[in-house]
Motif scaffolding. Structure first.
Motif, PDB file in Angstrom:
ATOM      1  N   GLN A  43      37.838  39.785  42.386  1.00  0.00           N
ATOM      2  CA  GLN A  43      37.519  39.348  43.628  1.00  0.00           C
ATOM      3  C   GLN A  43      38.579  40.205  44.540  1.00  0.00           C
ATOM      4  OE1 GLN A  43      37.650  35.013  43.953  1.00  0.00           O
ATOM      5  NE2 GLN A  43      35.576  34.852  43.582  1.00  0.00           N
ATOM      6  N   GLN A  44      37.857  40.590  45.751  1.00  0.00           N
ATOM      7  CA  GLN A  44      38.810  41.178  46.838  1.00  0.00           C
ATOM      8  C   GLN A  44      38.453  41.070  48.167  1.00  0.00           C
ATOM      9  OE1 GLN A  44      38.658  45.612  45.901  1.00  0.00           O
ATOM     10  NE2 GLN A  44      40.277  46.025  47.528  1.00  0.00           N
ATOM     11  N   LEU A  45      39.156  41.045  49.210  1.00  0.00           N
ATOM     12  CA  LEU A  45      38.803  40.978  50.479  1.00  0.00           C
ATOM     13  C   LEU A  45      39.060  42.210  51.137  1.00  0.00           C
ATOM     14  CD1 LEU A  45      40.230  37.275  51.291  1.00  0.00           C
ATOM     15  CD2 LEU A  45      37.785  38.156  50.959  1.00  0.00           C
ATOM     16  N   GLU A  46      38.255  42.429  52.117  1.00  0.00           N
ATOM     17  CA  GLU A  46      38.699  43.751  52.901  1.00  0.00           C
ATOM     18  C   GLU A  46      38.771  42.953  54.406  1.00  0.00           C
ATOM     19  OE1 GLU A  46      36.802  47.919  54.676  1.00  0.00           O
ATOM     20  OE2 GLU A  46      36.573  47.491  52.546  1.00  0.00           O
ATOM     21  N   LEU A  47      40.043  43.392  55.030  1.00  0.00           N
ATOM     22  CA  LEU A  47      40.405  42.758  56.522  1.00  0.00           C
ATOM     23  C   LEU A  47      40.124  43.726  57.276  1.00  0.00           C
ATOM     24  CD1 LEU A  47      43.379  41.023  55.255  1.00  0.00           C
ATOM     25  CD2 LEU A  47      41.254  40.187  55.276  1.00  0.00           C
ATOM     26  N   ASN A  48      39.866  43.306  58.725  1.00  0.00           N
ATOM     27  CA  ASN A  48      39.934  44.211  59.676  1.00  0.00           C
ATOM     28  C   ASN A  48      41.235  44.118  60.228  1.00  0.00           C
ATOM     29  OD1 ASN A  48      40.286  41.698  61.390  1.00  0.00           O
ATOM     30  ND2 ASN A  48      38.348  41.524  62.055  1.00  0.00           N
ATOM     31  N   ASP A  49      41.354  45.009  61.483  1.00  0.00           N
ATOM     32  CA  ASP A  49      42.610  44.969  62.351  1.00  0.00           C
ATOM     33  C   ASP A  49      43.386  44.021  62.771  1.00  0.00           C
ATOM     34  OD1 ASP A  49      42.375  47.896  61.852  1.00  0.00           O
ATOM     35  OD2 ASP A  49      41.496  48.300  63.604  1.00  0.00           O
ATOM     36  N   GLN A  50      42.734  42.802  62.727  1.00  0.00           N
ATOM     37  CA  GLN A  50      43.185  41.628  63.167  1.00  0.00           C
ATOM     38  C   GLN A  50      43.511  40.525  62.066  1.00  0.00           C
ATOM     39  OE1 GLN A  50      40.179  42.842  64.709  1.00  0.00           O
ATOM     40  NE2 GLN A  50      41.195  43.688  66.272  1.00  0.00           N
ATOM     41  N   GLY A  51      43.235  41.157  60.925  1.00  0.00           N
ATOM     42  CA  GLY A  51      43.606  40.312  59.756  1.00  0.00           C
ATOM     43  C   GLY A  51      42.534  39.242  59.335  1.00  0.00           C
ATOM     44  N   GLN A  52      41.289  39.487  59.979  1.00  0.00           N
ATOM     45  CA  GLN A  52      40.396  38.636  59.760  1.00  0.00           C
ATOM     46  C   GLN A  52      39.516  39.466  58.564  1.00  0.00           C
ATOM     47  OE1 GLN A  52      38.588  38.844  63.476  1.00  0.00           O
ATOM     48  NE2 GLN A  52      39.713  36.964  64.024  1.00  0.00           N
ATOM     49  N   ILE A  53      38.852  38.451  57.797  1.00  0.00           N
ATOM     50  CA  ILE A  53      37.814  38.814  56.838  1.00  0.00           C
ATOM     51  C   ILE A  53      36.754  39.621  57.192  1.00  0.00           C
ATOM     52  CG2 ILE A  53      36.239  38.027  54.455  1.00  0.00           C
ATOM     53  CD1 ILE A  53      38.207  35.550  54.494  1.00  0.00           C
ATOM     54  N   LYS A  54      36.841  40.993  56.845  1.00  0.00           N
ATOM     55  CA  LYS A  54      35.433  41.731  57.062  1.00  0.00           C
ATOM     56  C   LYS A  54      34.452  41.785  56.058  1.00  0.00           C
ATOM     57  CE  LYS A  54      34.823  46.814  58.376  1.00  0.00           C
ATOM     58  NZ  LYS A  54      35.777  48.011  58.342  1.00  0.00           N
ATOM     59  N   GLU A  55      34.976  41.651  54.720  1.00  0.00           N
ATOM     60  CA  GLU A  55      33.931  41.902  53.691  1.00  0.00           C
ATOM     61  C   GLU A  55      34.381  41.259  52.298  1.00  0.00           C
ATOM     62  OE1 GLU A  55      31.099  45.296  52.620  1.00  0.00           O
ATOM     63  OE2 GLU A  55      33.142  45.879  51.874  1.00  0.00           O
ATOM     64  N   TYR A  56      33.518  40.634  51.706  1.00  0.00           N
ATOM     65  CA  TYR A  56      33.931  39.938  50.405  1.00  0.00           C
ATOM     66  C   TYR A  56      33.460  40.899  49.060  1.00  0.00           C
ATOM     67  CZ  TYR A  56      34.403  35.716  53.074  1.00  0.00           C
ATOM     68  OH  TYR A  56      34.876  34.762  54.262  1.00  0.00           O
ATOM     69  N   ARG A  57      34.229  41.263  48.278  1.00  0.00           N
ATOM     70  CA  ARG A  57      33.741  42.120  47.216  1.00  0.00           C
ATOM     71  C   ARG A  57      34.105  41.539  45.729  1.00  0.00           C
ATOM     72  NH1 ARG A  57      36.563  47.738  49.371  1.00  0.00           N
ATOM     73  NH2 ARG A  57      35.090  48.070  51.199  1.00  0.00           N
ATOM     74  N   VAL A  58      33.127  41.705  44.940  1.00  0.00           N
ATOM     75  CA  VAL A  58      33.122  41.294  43.703  1.00  0.00           C
ATOM     76  C   VAL A  58      33.175  42.478  42.656  1.00  0.00           C
ATOM     77  CG1 VAL A  58      32.738  38.489  44.096  1.00  0.00           C
ATOM     78  CG2 VAL A  58      30.906  40.349  43.503  1.00  0.00           C
ATOM     79  N   GLN A  59      33.992  42.271  41.384  1.00  0.00           N
ATOM     80  CA  GLN A  59      33.699  43.308  40.295  1.00  0.00           C
ATOM     81  C   GLN A  59      32.983  42.402  39.324  1.00  0.00           C
ATOM     82  OE1 GLN A  59      37.398  44.985  39.164  1.00  0.00           O
ATOM     83  NE2 GLN A  59      36.413  46.151  37.829  1.00  0.00           N
ATOM     84  N   LEU A  60      31.827  42.586  38.923  1.00  0.00           N
ATOM     85  CA  LEU A  60      31.041  42.033  37.996  1.00  0.00           C
ATOM     86  C   LEU A  60      30.978  42.747  36.791  1.00  0.00           C
ATOM     87  CD1 LEU A  60      28.273  40.953  40.120  1.00  0.00           C
ATOM     88  CD2 LEU A  60      30.000  39.540  39.115  1.00  0.00           C
ATOM     89  N   LYS A  61      30.766  42.189  35.496  1.00  0.00           N
ATOM     90  CA  LYS A  61      30.412  42.858  34.280  1.00  0.00           C
ATOM     91  C   LYS A  61      29.084  42.035  34.003  1.00  0.00           C
ATOM     92  CE  LYS A  61      34.627  44.579  32.669  1.00  0.00           C
ATOM     93  NZ  LYS A  61      34.985  45.520  31.768  1.00  0.00           N
ATOM     94  N   ILE A  62      28.232  42.685  33.785  1.00  0.00           N
ATOM     95  CA  ILE A  62      26.834  42.351  33.571  1.00  0.00           C
ATOM     96  C   ILE A  62      26.227  42.627  32.020  1.00  0.00           C
ATOM     97  CG2 ILE A  62      24.263  42.573  34.423  1.00  0.00           C
ATOM     98  CD1 ILE A  62      25.769  41.469  36.409  1.00  0.00           C
ATOM     99  N   THR A  63      25.934  41.499  31.175  1.00  0.00           N
ATOM    100  CA  THR A  63      25.513  41.612  29.982  1.00  0.00           C
ATOM    101  C   THR A  63      24.261  41.856  29.935  1.00  0.00           C
ATOM    102  OG1 THR A  63      27.395  40.666  29.300  1.00  0.00           O
ATOM    103  CG2 THR A  63      25.909  40.880  27.653  1.00  0.00           C
ATOM    104  N   PHE A  64      23.515  42.732  29.136  1.00  0.00           N
ATOM    105  CA  PHE A  64      22.045  42.888  28.893  1.00  0.00           C
ATOM    106  C   PHE A  64      21.779  43.149  27.629  1.00  0.00           C
ATOM    107  CE2 PHE A  64      23.297  46.885  30.624  1.00  0.00           C
ATOM    108  CZ  PHE A  64      22.696  47.812  30.033  1.00  0.00           C
ATOM    109  N   LEU A  65      20.528  42.802  27.066  1.00  0.00           N
ATOM    110  CA  LEU A  65      20.162  43.082  25.814  1.00  0.00           C
ATOM    111  C   LEU A  65      19.397  44.199  25.651  1.00  0.00           C
ATOM    112  CD1 LEU A  65      18.839  39.771  24.195  1.00  0.00           C
ATOM    113  CD2 LEU A  65      20.869  40.799  23.940  1.00  0.00           C
ATOM    114  N   ILE A  66      19.758  45.298  24.666  1.00  0.00           N
ATOM    115  CA  ILE A  66      19.122  46.625  24.509  1.00  0.00           C
ATOM    116  C   ILE A  66      17.822  46.396  23.641  1.00  0.00           C
ATOM    117  CG2 ILE A  66      19.461  48.874  23.575  1.00  0.00           C
ATOM    118  CD1 ILE A  66      22.368  48.509  24.021  1.00  0.00           C
ATOM    119  N   GLU A  67      16.726  46.858  24.183  1.00  0.00           N
ATOM    120  CA  GLU A  67      15.522  46.685  23.477  1.00  0.00           C
ATOM    121  C   GLU A  67      15.387  47.912  22.445  1.00  0.00           C
ATOM    122  OE1 GLU A  67      12.499  47.420  26.255  1.00  0.00           O
ATOM    123  OE2 GLU A  67      12.903  45.651  27.385  1.00  0.00           O
ATOM    124  N   ASP A  68      14.496  47.562  21.238  1.00  0.00           N
ATOM    125  CA  ASP A  68      14.510  48.462  20.196  1.00  0.00           C
ATOM    126  C   ASP A  68      13.696  49.515  20.521  1.00  0.00           C
ATOM    127  OD1 ASP A  68      16.359  47.235  18.594  1.00  0.00           O
ATOM    128  OD2 ASP A  68      14.985  45.584  17.913  1.00  0.00           O
TER     129      ASP A  68
END
Length: 68
Positions: A43-68
């Protein structure tokens, strides 16, 4: 026998980490089939010039089944 693949995505939101997770999973669902799980690796936050939260970011690992 099932075979799964894991892909990594980064998603963001200006509301919350939870919203970023929902956005990321929803976007992955548009492209990938057979989604099985998601793991929040980072998880990561991007802040603006006033130190306030500008954006929330998440790094996800998504698991999915491979079809035959």
């Amino acid at each position: 026998m099932s075979v799964a693949k894991v892909t990594e995505i980064i998603a963001s939101s200006n509301k919350s980490f939870d919203d970023a997770i929902v956005n990321g999973v929803a976007r992955a669902h548009k492209t990938l089939k057979n989604l099985k799980s998601a793991w929040v690796q980072n998880q990561q936050l991007e802040l603006n010039d006033q130190g306030q939260i500008k954006e929330y970011r998440v790094q996800l690992k998504i698991t999915f089944l491979i079809e035959d």
